[in-house]
Design a protein around this motif. Structure first.
Motif, mmCIF file in Angstrom:
data_model
loop_
_atom_site.group_PDB
_atom_site.id
_atom_site.type_symbol
_atom_site.label_atom_id
_atom_site.label_comp_id
_atom_site.label_asym_id
_atom_site.label_seq_id
_atom_site.Cartn_x
_atom_site.Cartn_y
_atom_site.Cartn_z
ATOM 1 N N GLY A 183 0.869 -1.180 0.000
ATOM 2 C CA GLY A 183 0.000 0.000 0.000
ATOM 3 C C GLY A 183 0.897 1.218 0.000
ATOM 4 O O GLY A 183 2.132 1.091 -0.047
ATOM 5 N N LEU A 184 0.302 2.403 0.081
ATOM 6 C CA LEU A 184 1.104 3.622 0.120
ATOM 7 C C LEU A 184 2.048 3.557 1.317
ATOM 8 O O LEU A 184 1.615 3.261 2.431
ATOM 9 C CB LEU A 184 0.181 4.834 0.250
ATOM 10 N N ARG A 185 3.334 3.823 1.090
ATOM 11 C CA ARG A 185 4.291 3.734 2.202
ATOM 12 C C ARG A 185 4.182 4.952 3.101
ATOM 13 O O ARG A 185 4.272 6.088 2.649
ATOM 14 C CB ARG A 185 5.721 3.613 1.669
ATOM 15 N N THR A 186 3.960 4.702 4.376
ATOM 16 C CA THR A 186 3.883 5.813 5.321
ATOM 17 C C THR A 186 5.166 5.819 6.154
ATOM 18 O O THR A 186 6.030 4.979 5.971
ATOM 19 C CB THR A 186 2.658 5.655 6.238
ATOM 20 N N GLY A 187 5.233 6.761 7.073
ATOM 21 C CA GLY A 187 6.416 6.857 7.928
ATOM 22 C C GLY A 187 7.352 7.926 7.411
ATOM 23 O O GLY A 187 7.126 8.530 6.359
ATOM 24 N N GLY A 188 8.399 8.146 8.191
ATOM 25 C CA GLY A 188 9.346 9.191 7.821
ATOM 26 C C GLY A 188 9.132 10.396 8.709
ATOM 27 O O GLY A 188 8.109 10.512 9.385
ATOM 28 N N GLN A 189 10.103 11.273 8.701
ATOM 29 C CA GLN A 189 10.016 12.406 9.594
ATOM 30 C C GLN A 189 9.439 13.592 8.834
ATOM 31 O O GLN A 189 8.668 13.392 7.918
ATOM 32 C CB GLN A 189 11.374 12.620 10.222
ATOM 33 N N THR A 190 9.796 14.782 9.274
ATOM 34 C CA THR A 190 9.130 15.914 8.621
ATOM 35 C C THR A 190 9.876 16.367 7.368
ATOM 36 O O THR A 190 11.074 16.168 7.237
ATOM 37 C CB THR A 190 9.019 17.119 9.580
ATOM 38 N N LEU A 205 4.629 16.066 8.156
ATOM 39 C CA LEU A 205 5.175 14.716 8.106
ATOM 40 C C LEU A 205 5.200 14.241 6.664
ATOM 41 O O LEU A 205 4.272 14.513 5.896
ATOM 42 C CB LEU A 205 4.322 13.766 8.952
ATOM 43 N N ARG A 206 6.247 13.506 6.303
ATOM 44 C CA ARG A 206 6.321 12.950 4.944
ATOM 45 C C ARG A 206 5.079 12.117 4.650
ATOM 46 O O ARG A 206 4.538 12.154 3.549
ATOM 47 C CB ARG A 206 7.583 12.098 4.787
ATOM 48 N N THR A 207 4.617 11.389 5.651
ATOM 49 C CA THR A 207 3.395 10.582 5.520
ATOM 50 C C THR A 207 2.235 11.427 4.988
ATOM 51 O O THR A 207 1.500 10.990 4.110
ATOM 52 C CB THR A 207 2.976 10.047 6.911
ATOM 53 N N ASP A 208 2.063 12.624 5.560
ATOM 54 C CA ASP A 208 0.917 13.448 5.178
ATOM 55 C C ASP A 208 1.064 13.992 3.764
ATOM 56 O O ASP A 208 0.101 14.042 3.007
ATOM 57 C CB ASP A 208 0.726 14.582 6.193
ATOM 58 N N LEU A 209 2.301 14.383 3.396
ATOM 59 C CA LEU A 209 2.509 14.871 2.030
ATOM 60 C C LEU A 209 2.269 13.737 1.027
ATOM 61 O O LEU A 209 1.607 13.920 -0.004
ATOM 62 C CB LEU A 209 3.932 15.422 1.882
ATOM 63 N N ALA A 210 2.787 12.545 1.359
ATOM 64 C CA ALA A 210 2.606 11.401 0.451
ATOM 65 C C ALA A 210 1.113 11.096 0.283
ATOM 66 O O ALA A 210 0.635 10.837 -0.825
ATOM 67 C CB ALA A 210 3.343 10.176 0.997
ATOM 68 N N ARG A 211 0.365 11.174 1.366
ATOM 69 C CA ARG A 211 -1.077 10.867 1.318
ATOM 70 C C ARG A 211 -1.828 11.913 0.475
ATOM 71 O O ARG A 211 -2.683 11.572 -0.328
ATOM 72 C CB ARG A 211 -1.612 10.813 2.767
ATOM 73 N N GLU A 237 17.125 11.091 18.348
ATOM 74 C CA GLU A 237 16.279 12.274 18.155
ATOM 75 C C GLU A 237 14.806 11.932 18.352
ATOM 76 O O GLU A 237 14.390 10.823 18.039
ATOM 77 C CB GLU A 237 16.433 12.803 16.721
ATOM 78 N N ALA A 238 14.055 12.877 18.874
ATOM 79 C CA ALA A 238 12.599 12.713 18.970
ATOM 80 C C ALA A 238 11.968 14.034 18.573
ATOM 81 O O ALA A 238 12.378 15.095 19.043
ATOM 82 C CB ALA A 238 12.200 12.355 20.389
ATOM 83 N N ARG A 239 11.001 13.960 17.671
ATOM 84 C CA ARG A 239 10.333 15.204 17.279
ATOM 85 C C ARG A 239 8.834 15.005 17.287
ATOM 86 O O ARG A 239 8.340 13.901 17.095
ATOM 87 C CB ARG A 239 10.842 15.702 15.926
ATOM 88 N N PRO A 240 8.105 16.085 17.552
ATOM 89 C CA PRO A 240 6.656 15.947 17.651
ATOM 90 C C PRO A 240 6.022 15.622 16.312
ATOM 91 O O PRO A 240 6.431 16.161 15.285
ATOM 92 C CB PRO A 240 6.189 17.327 18.143
ATOM 93 N N GLY A 241 5.042 14.731 16.324
ATOM 94 C CA GLY A 241 4.302 14.422 15.102
ATOM 95 C C GLY A 241 3.061 15.288 15.004
ATOM 96 O O GLY A 241 2.936 16.307 15.691
ATOM 97 N N HIS A 242 2.132 14.859 14.179
ATOM 98 C CA HIS A 242 0.955 15.680 13.900
ATOM 99 C C HIS A 242 -0.234 15.282 14.780
ATOM 100 O O HIS A 242 -1.126 16.059 15.045
ATOM 101 C CB HIS A 242 0.603 15.496 12.422
#
Ligand SMILES: Cc1cc2nc3c(=O)[nH]c(=O)nc-3n(C[C@H](O)[C@H](O)[C@H](O)COP(=O)(O)OP(=O)(O)OC[C@H]3O[C@@H](n4cnc5c(N)ncnc54)[C@H](O)[C@@H]3O)c2cc1C
Length: 395
Positions: free
Chosen positions: A35-42, A102-108, A210-215
């Protein structure tokens, strides 16, 4: 000429699918993942991404997906701050910008725009490409075979399309000396909050956690360490064992993150590489995005180049009128390459010291980086750091 196969439903592939689908091409996208690959940082909207998304009419949707971030902070193993840089420090254009999603959101968003216009073949890939008199015969791994007028390899830095057309990856890959693993950590009741801050814990030996806030309340976790190759490409268990060895002595929340990595649905790991090719097309096969020119995440421009590349390729095909004049294809692909090459070459030129800045080798180097980040916000030194932040590490 009308049938195009795009290999890879990533940022570049799906962006091109929208452009060509709207221009009336008969587009198929083959994606190896189920399916569409999700994940990744910003990813951020600098480097011209904004303009391409606006041209596609997707900018407003993208802007609703921005991650609320307050800034970036370099911390020690007890989460005490060594340096901090709020988003506002460089008018929203610093190391953490005010326009990141997030890369996930742009990809979607790109995928949702492409889906009504094109056909997807998920869980499949190209097995063999054979030139015919007026096209390319594509043998899919699933066993099907079909003929296309044009094949676009947008299948990322380890592109199979590139391998089938131009030869083995080792001929084009330039490792930068670091590897990166990343995944999302779903927030539970006892997960310490980031309070909007992207936290970086550098550790001697070219390592960082590293830890960064998601959406949506999740945290995006990253591990960076020195490596030029990954025997762990073999699979997730081997990769996590490698991380456990690399980070065994590291404090802060490292043990919590390592335990979470085993269960994370979007765990991924790769080396930081660049890809350098003398030409991006051969006959009716053309490369786009990381498969052609990966500048590495250290350039901060992977997404912008992918979006721009898709726009330039679509524009070149339209300007040359190749749908009605197939003989113009060679000129169109040459025009695409010459329009984009200078931008790619500039993005690939990382500033000296860029790699060490991400992962300093020694405790002294870590303190030096923190000092640079603090002092660089003072009026006198601001222009120096501004240049680094704005270009985020390339010339
Ligand atoms: C899941 C994921 C997470 C990422 N996270 C980050 C990040 O946090 N930070 C960062 O800087 N960059 C990240 N990247 C890379 C970033 O997306 C790219 O550098 C940039 O957007 C260029 O896009 P691209 O479309 O060329 O490559 P990608 O976005 O990598 O897309 C390539 C697509 O091709 C597919 N593919 C690969 N091999 C085949 C094959 N043989 N057949 C068919 N399809 C294939 C992949 O599954 C993927 O969907 C990530 C990429 C992915 C896939």
């Amino acid at each position: 000429m009308s049938r195009v196969l795009i290999v890879g439903a990533g940022i570049a592939g799906d962006c091109l699918a929208v452009f060509l689908g709207r221009a009336g091409w008969d587009v198929t996208v083959v994606e190896i993942a189920p399916g569409l690959r999700t994940g990744g940082q910003t990813v951020d909207l600098r480097g011209g991404s904004r303009e391409v998304l606006a041209e596609l009419g997707l900018l407003d949707e993208v802007l609703t997906a921005l991650v609320p971030q307050r800034g970036i902070a370099w911390i020690d193993d007890r989460e005490r701050r060594l340096a901090a840089m709020p988003v506002e420090a460089f008018d929203g254009r610093g190391f953490v910008s005010s326009e990141e999603l997030l890369r996930t959101d742009l990809a979607r968003i790109l995928h949702d725009a492409a889906a009504p216009l094109v056909q997807y073949r998920f869980a499949d890939t190209v097995e063999r490409l054979t030139s015919t008199a007026d096209g390319v015969r594509v043998h899919f791994r699933s066993g099907d075979a079909e003929e296309f007028d044009l094949v676009v390899g947008a299948d990322g830095a380890h592109s199979r399309t590139r391998g089938l057309t131009f030869g083995p990856e080792k001929n084009f890959r330039r490792p930068l000396g670091l590897a990166h693993a990343w995944f999302s950590l779903t927030e539970k009741q006892d997960t310490p909050t980031l309070d909007g801050w992207y936290l970086v814990h550098n550790v001697p030996g070219c390592r960082s956690v590293e830890a960064r806030p998601g959406h949506r309340g999740e945290q995006e976790i990253g591990f960076t360490f020195a490596a030029t190759d990954l025997p762990a490409r073999a699979g997730r268990d081997a990769a996590i064992e490698l991380l456990e060895r690399e980070f065994a002595d590291v404090g802060w929340r490292t043990a919590e993150f390592l335990a979470a990595a085993r269960a994370a649905p979007d765990f991924a790991i790769d080396t930081y590489d660049q890809v350098h090719l003398e030409r991006w097309s051969a006959g009716r096969v053309v490369l786009l995005g990381d498969s052609a020119w990966c500048a590495s995440p250290l350039s901060g421009l992977g997404t912008a180049l992918a979006l721009h590349g898709a726009a330039e390729l679509a524009q070149a095909l339209a300007s040359a009128g190749v749908r009605r004049h197939p003989d113009a294809l060679g000129n169109a692909l040459a025009a695409y390459e010459s329009a984009l090459r200078p931008r790619v070459t500039a993005a690939q030129k990382l500033l000296p010291g860029r790699v060490r800045m991400v992962a300093p080798r020694t405790a002294l180097g870590i303190r030096g980086t923190a000092l640079l980040m603090r002092a660089g916000q003072a009026r006198l030194l601001k222009p120096v750091l501004e240049r680094l932040a704005e270009g985020r590490g390339h010339d």
